[in-house]
Scaffold this active site. Sequence first.
Site, PDB file in Angstrom:
ATOM      1  N   LYS A   1       4.186  28.929 -11.553  1.00 52.82           N
ATOM      2  CA  LYS A   1       4.460  29.385 -12.907  1.00 52.82           C
ATOM      3  C   LYS A   1       3.821  30.769 -13.043  1.00 52.82           C
ATOM      4  O   LYS A   1       2.595  30.896 -13.079  1.00 52.82           O
ATOM      5  CB  LYS A   1       3.892  28.415 -13.944  1.00 52.82           C
ATOM      6  CG  LYS A   1       4.662  27.103 -13.995  1.00 52.82           C
ATOM      7  CD  LYS A   1       4.107  26.171 -15.043  1.00 52.82           C
ATOM      8  CE  LYS A   1       4.985  24.916 -15.126  1.00 52.82           C
ATOM      9  NZ  LYS A   1       4.383  23.893 -16.015  1.00 52.82           N
TER      10      LYS A   1
ATOM     11  N   LYS B   1       9.372  13.174 -17.258  1.00 53.69           N
ATOM     12  CA  LYS B   1       7.966  13.073 -17.630  1.00 53.69           C
ATOM     13  C   LYS B   1       7.569  11.593 -17.639  1.00 53.69           C
ATOM     14  O   LYS B   1       8.241  10.761 -18.279  1.00 53.69           O
ATOM     15  CB  LYS B   1       7.725  13.677 -19.017  1.00 53.69           C
ATOM     16  CG  LYS B   1       8.000  15.175 -19.102  1.00 53.69           C
ATOM     17  CD  LYS B   1       6.915  15.981 -18.419  1.00 53.69           C
ATOM     18  CE  LYS B   1       7.080  17.467 -18.672  1.00 53.69           C
ATOM     19  NZ  LYS B   1       5.992  18.278 -18.081  1.00 53.69           N
TER      20      LYS B   1
END
Length: 367
Positions: free
Chosen positions: A262, A163
């Site tokens: 997703k 991240k």
Amino acid sequence: MKLTSITLRLVKAPLKRPFTTHLETVTEREVIVVEARDQDGGIGYGEAVPFSSPWYTEETVKTCFHMLEDFLIPKTLAFDLTHPNQLAGLWSGIRRNAMAKSALEQAIWDLYAKQEGIYLGKLFGGERTEVDAGVVVASDHIEDALRQIEEGLAVGYRRYKIKINPANDTEYLTQIRRAYPDIPLMVDANSAYSLSDVPHLQKLDDFQLMMIEQPLGHDDIVEHAILQKQLRTPICLDESINSYHDAKSALMLKSCGVITIKMAKVGGWSQAVKIHDLCVEQDIPLWCGGMIEFGISRAHNLALATLKGFTIPGDISSSSRYWEHDIIEPEVIVKNGVIKVPDKPGIGFGIREKRLDELTSYRIVYK
């Protein structure tokens, strides 16, 4: 496939370690577990995985529960359902609310696969007997990030996702590449940049990254197309892909070189498989994303990742990465970088009823 009842559970547990992005730090996870029961007592399971606040998508646990309770479940129980393929048409008058739809659709597909006596992934053409696993490293501290990578290497994860944001990206990547020059590495920006950052983002080309995930706006497709032309590193779209139409538009505009699916975010199995088939047709690499989920959602993602288009290791880590004890048995285990795919009907995993009851704060049955 006569449905006799649908049960909703609010399930909550603390994470073993905080999950930190520039948008939010998650220390506790709450989800909705959906149970669809048939006339023979069979049960299919789904999991709604919005967060408790709308930092990632506009859906939250509360809004998702509302949509399930007041709209999706009544429509579904009142309909003479014969096949899960009918659900998209049945729910067509309900706009968006993809995570609520996905959870109920998951439960009904799981139930249907159990009735048919087949592993869920095989219903959609999945052939893999094992799936390559990737891991997400989300931390405010580079020392902790390096420690998480070291832990992942011991397990053999096949891909590492870091991240990043403009304040830490080059520092993090410099130190990571110094310590681990050859690991398969990608970054996830969670929309932390804008087009004014193009010169800065071009510096990331030097780190031999597999991809940069969602650098620009969470709902953007057009500006990503402009950016992709100026980067050597492929862009991967995640937050922008909420439907088949989004994926088709992104590919038409050449907004990315990679897509992550997703299931929860696109509305369930039907939409996920349509996007998969589109990307296979256009030779766009795919990987399966995760949502810091419990084992039911993780099991559905694992089944999805058995389809041939998922050629990049996804965010499907071991259950033990997030939980002291998961709600499925056996737990999802990564060994030597892969997860063995079960061959039992449905999602292929059992439910730890005692553990599920321990984590359930509220339960309601609709008939």
